[in-house]
Design a protein around this motif. Structure first.
Motif, mmCIF file in Angstrom:
data_model
loop_
_atom_site.group_PDB
_atom_site.id
_atom_site.type_symbol
_atom_site.label_atom_id
_atom_site.label_comp_id
_atom_site.label_asym_id
_atom_site.label_seq_id
_atom_site.Cartn_x
_atom_site.Cartn_y
_atom_site.Cartn_z
ATOM 1 N N GLU A 39 0.705 4.051 -2.832
ATOM 2 C CA GLU A 39 0.473 5.449 -2.470
ATOM 3 C C GLU A 39 1.549 6.352 -3.053
ATOM 4 N N SER A 40 2.809 5.931 -2.955
ATOM 5 C CA SER A 40 3.888 6.755 -3.507
ATOM 6 C C SER A 40 3.808 6.825 -5.029
ATOM 7 N N LEU A 51 1.054 9.408 -5.739
ATOM 8 C CA LEU A 51 1.533 10.756 -5.442
ATOM 9 C C LEU A 51 2.532 11.230 -6.492
ATOM 10 N N LEU A 80 0.823 -1.212 0.000
ATOM 11 C CA LEU A 80 0.000 0.000 0.000
ATOM 12 C C LEU A 80 0.855 1.260 0.000
ATOM 13 N N GLU A 81 1.979 1.234 0.683
ATOM 14 C CA GLU A 81 2.876 2.384 0.691
ATOM 15 C C GLU A 81 3.456 2.619 -0.694
#
Length: 82
Positions: free
Chosen positions: A7-8, A11, A3-4
């Motif tokens: 997300e990155s 972004l 998930l990180e």
């Protein structure tokens, strides 16, 4: 962890696309104001300056965009190799 990374990635896509979209929006507003003031409604006048501004923004911001995407890809490949 996944998930990180997602997300990155999201972004980064926003950070890379936003400057070019902002240039297109600002030039579009300026052209629309000019067309409203002069009452010239030619479609070419609406699209050509925006196209030229986006091309100029891509030329100026292209190296930065490429380095951001390249460093992100390198980080993701290093994480995948672990």
């Amino acid at each position: 962890m996944l998930l990180e990374q997602a997300e990155s990635a999201l972004l980064l896509s926003v950070a890379v696309a936003l400057p070019v979209l902002a240039v297109a929006a600002i030039v579009g507003l300026i052209v629309a104001a000019f067309q409203a003031a002069s009452q010239i409604q030619d479609p070419t006048i609406a699209h050509l300056p925006r196209l030229l501004a986006v091309i100029a923004a891509l030329v100026v911001l292209g190296p930065w965009m490429g380095s951001q995407i390249g460093s992100f890809a390198e980080r993701m490949l290093l994480l995948a190799a672990r």
